[in-house]
Design a protein around this motif. Structure first.
Motif, short mmCIF file in Angstrom:
data_model
loop_
_atom_site.label_atom_id
_atom_site.label_comp_id
_atom_site.label_asym_id
_atom_site.label_seq_id
_atom_site.Cartn_x
_atom_site.Cartn_y
_atom_site.Cartn_z
N ALA A 2 1.41 -4.79 -7.51
CA ALA A 2 1.09 -4.55 -6.11
C ALA A 2 1.73 -3.25 -5.63
O ALA A 2 2.84 -2.90 -6.03
N HIS A 3 1.02 -2.57 -4.78
CA HIS A 3 1.46 -1.29 -4.24
C HIS A 3 1.88 -1.51 -2.78
O HIS A 3 1.06 -1.93 -1.96
N VAL A 4 3.15 -1.22 -2.47
CA VAL A 4 3.71 -1.46 -1.13
C VAL A 4 4.16 -0.14 -0.52
O VAL A 4 4.84 0.64 -1.17
N LEU A 5 3.78 0.07 0.73
CA LEU A 5 4.27 1.22 1.49
C LEU A 5 5.47 0.77 2.31
O LEU A 5 5.36 -0.15 3.12
N MET A 38 0.93 6.91 8.52
CA MET A 38 -0.53 7.00 8.68
C MET A 38 -1.13 8.01 7.71
O MET A 38 -2.21 7.80 7.18
N SER A 39 -0.41 9.07 7.45
CA SER A 39 -0.86 10.07 6.49
C SER A 39 -0.91 9.47 5.07
O SER A 39 -1.88 9.67 4.34
N HIS A 44 -3.82 6.94 0.34
CA HIS A 44 -3.91 5.80 -0.57
C HIS A 44 -3.57 4.53 0.19
O HIS A 44 -2.44 4.35 0.64
N VAL A 45 -4.54 3.64 0.32
CA VAL A 45 -4.32 2.39 1.05
C VAL A 45 -3.52 1.44 0.16
O VAL A 45 -3.97 1.09 -0.93
N THR A 73 -8.27 -0.23 6.92
CA THR A 73 -6.91 -0.75 6.91
C THR A 73 -6.69 -2.02 7.74
O THR A 73 -5.60 -2.58 7.70
N SER A 74 -7.68 -2.46 8.44
CA SER A 74 -7.50 -3.59 9.36
C SER A 74 -7.04 -4.86 8.64
O SER A 74 -6.43 -5.73 9.25
#
Length: 127
Positions: A2-5, A38-39, A44-45, A73-74
């Motif tokens: 999983a990819h987490v920001l 946001m950028s 990359h979502v 992104t919702s």
């Protein structure tokens, strides 16, 4: 994987979160402000966002609202991070569009469990 920001302006909290999430097997992307978040999401979502509510500039509350209004992104699971544990802080985060709430200092096992649940729920709903 999983990819987490992780969106956190305090370098100590950010470094701690990044290292521990990587140990748990997450691929971690970092932003230090709401604008940078946001950028990054535009490039990359991620699968989920761990979002500090007390960001300078665009607050975490506003970032959550912006994420919720984006077509791409919702659906993103958002875990709010805050040093404040009052009921009104929880309510404000949830009203902004967050899915879960974690106080600082972060309990990594609790955060990991929340991320797993939210990502799995999102993946099931996307089928």
């Amino acid at each position: 994987m999983a990819h987490v920001l992780v969106v956190e302006d305090d370098w100590m909290h950010r470094d701690f979160l990044v290292r521990l999430l990587q140990i748990k097997g997450y691929e971690v992307q970092v932003a230090t402000s709401g604008e940078a978040a946001m950028s990054e999401i535009g490039r990359h979502v991620p699968d989920a966002v761990v979002l500090d509510m007390g960001l300078p500039g665009i607050s975490g509350y506003e970032v959550a609202r912006l994420i919720r209004t984006g077509e791409a992104t919702s659906h993103l699971p958002i875990v709010a991070l805050t040093a404040f544990a009052l009921g009104e802080d929880y309510d404000r985060a949830m009203q902004s569009g967050c899915d879960a709430f974690e106080t600082k200092p972060v309990d990594l096992d609790a955060l990991h469990a929340k991320l797993q649940t939210l990502i799995e729920r999102h993946n099931v709903q996307s089928l």
